[in-house]
Design an enzyme around this catalytic site. Sequence first.
Site, mmCIF file in Angstrom:
data_model
loop_
_atom_site.group_PDB
_atom_site.id
_atom_site.type_symbol
_atom_site.label_atom_id
_atom_site.label_comp_id
_atom_site.label_asym_id
_atom_site.label_seq_id
_atom_site.Cartn_x
_atom_site.Cartn_y
_atom_site.Cartn_z
ATOM 1 C CD1 TRP A 321 -2.069 18.756 -16.987
ATOM 2 C CD2 TRP A 321 -3.663 19.449 -15.588
ATOM 3 N NE1 TRP A 321 -2.135 17.851 -15.958
ATOM 4 C CE2 TRP A 321 -3.106 18.250 -15.084
ATOM 5 C CE3 TRP A 321 -4.684 20.058 -14.860
ATOM 6 C CZ2 TRP A 321 -3.539 17.659 -13.888
ATOM 7 C CZ3 TRP A 321 -5.122 19.479 -13.688
ATOM 8 C CH2 TRP A 321 -4.547 18.293 -13.205
ATOM 9 C CG HIS A 322 -8.050 21.529 -15.427
ATOM 10 N ND1 HIS A 322 -7.086 22.493 -15.215
ATOM 11 C CD2 HIS A 322 -8.410 21.094 -14.193
ATOM 12 C CE1 HIS A 322 -6.891 22.636 -13.911
ATOM 13 N NE2 HIS A 322 -7.677 21.801 -13.269
ATOM 14 N N GLY A 323 -8.303 19.737 -19.746
ATOM 15 C CA GLY A 323 -9.043 19.054 -20.802
ATOM 16 C C GLY A 323 -8.766 19.649 -22.165
#
Length: 467
Positions: A321-323
């Site tokens: 989700w962060h990247g």
Amino acid sequence: MNYFSIEFGLCFLLFFVLYWSVCWSTRLQNLLLLTASYGILATFSLDFLCVLLGYTAVVYLLGRLCARYPGRSLTRLLILLIIVIFFYCFKYQDFFASGMQSVFQAVGLYLSVPVFQVLLPVGLSFYVFHSVSYLVSINRSELNPAAPHDLALYLAFFPSLIAGPVNRATDFLPQIRAQGIRQILNPYRALGLIALATVKLFLLSSWLANEWVDPIFDTPTASSPEQILLAVYGYSFQIYFNFSGYTNLVTGIALLLGFRLPENFNYPYLAHNLKEFWARWHISLSRFIRDYIYIPLGGNRQGALFSTLYMLVAMLISGLWHGASANFLVWGALHGVGLALYRLWTHWRPERATWPGASLLARLLTFHYIALAWIFFRSSTLGDAFDLIKGLTGLSLQGLSTASGLRVLACLTVIVCYPSWVSFIREMFAASLRIPAIIYPIALGLFLCVIIFASPSGVPSFIYASF
């Protein structure tokens, strides 16, 4: 529009006056909030606004469907499908397409997977998470479908649009539908939080980025082991100051508008283990992952082995989700493995050690494990991350006598004494709230002038805005 820019400050002052001039009508205030939220998003790109408008329409229709057929597997599948489609199209298609092509090439197939050239819309991850909370709550019969304008404001509310925190529909929609006249909530605390955000973002985060972090992470092979360790320590605090500072800022803004946002940070580096860290760091996201990923997967209901596996999957999803890169997957995996090892340790030794120094040792081990994981989070590539870790293997007692080494020791001293610093900061913040009302604005203004004057030039950016 950066929330720390002069333009935003002037616009917010004008908006604040207009907003409270119609305090007799909550509906008018909501309309102003929605207009301002859409206007801020449009300053980034009109395309981003169109994506949010289209997504809001889809969520509204899905909400009506969930209300008509609550608890059905089909509605849950549709929710999951819509979320996956939006994330894939706007955030992950390049990552998965390149991965699929690599797999095809490994088996001798040379196929071209189509990739649409689109930009990641600002705030996408957060308003998608807000929509998940809304749709799941309706599907569980915890919430009735919202009116279109209420849902639109819930998804677009500008203080939490850019980088959170993650709002729950059951908590936030009642504030939108408030009965009676809204009031400014805790004005002293709101202004104090904005001042604290200025310290964290303008001074601490920016200084650490300029002096310790960026020069080393940008050239990972051209630095000494002591400089690398200093950069790792620096980034661990930079990302905390940056993200918690942003949370302080938007929480203060929301209070001035009559809204309460969820708590998002509670001094995470006081944690004695990874489980406690995630109960203190990005709390709204941690609870979201627990309630909407870990527990639906099975949680603790299927024994220790499966619960550990589900926890690892949840942390991998958190990393992704962060990247969309291998770096974030490694970061998520490190936290997942660390949580699993901690669970095994507590199963073997359920009682916390009480011998002298045990608490300090647990906190230092936890901090350094988290700092190690931050290397993958901050590095541009996996190769850069491994170069930095390889560089750390050259640490020596002789190196600690250098100028960089002495800074490392000073930083380590700050980490050891961190609980005392936290107590001091809490006392200072509480004392500031006791300043007489006549003096408070003057003292606050002078304080902010000193901080901005002492800070590096330029407007600080929000690290989490890119997620």
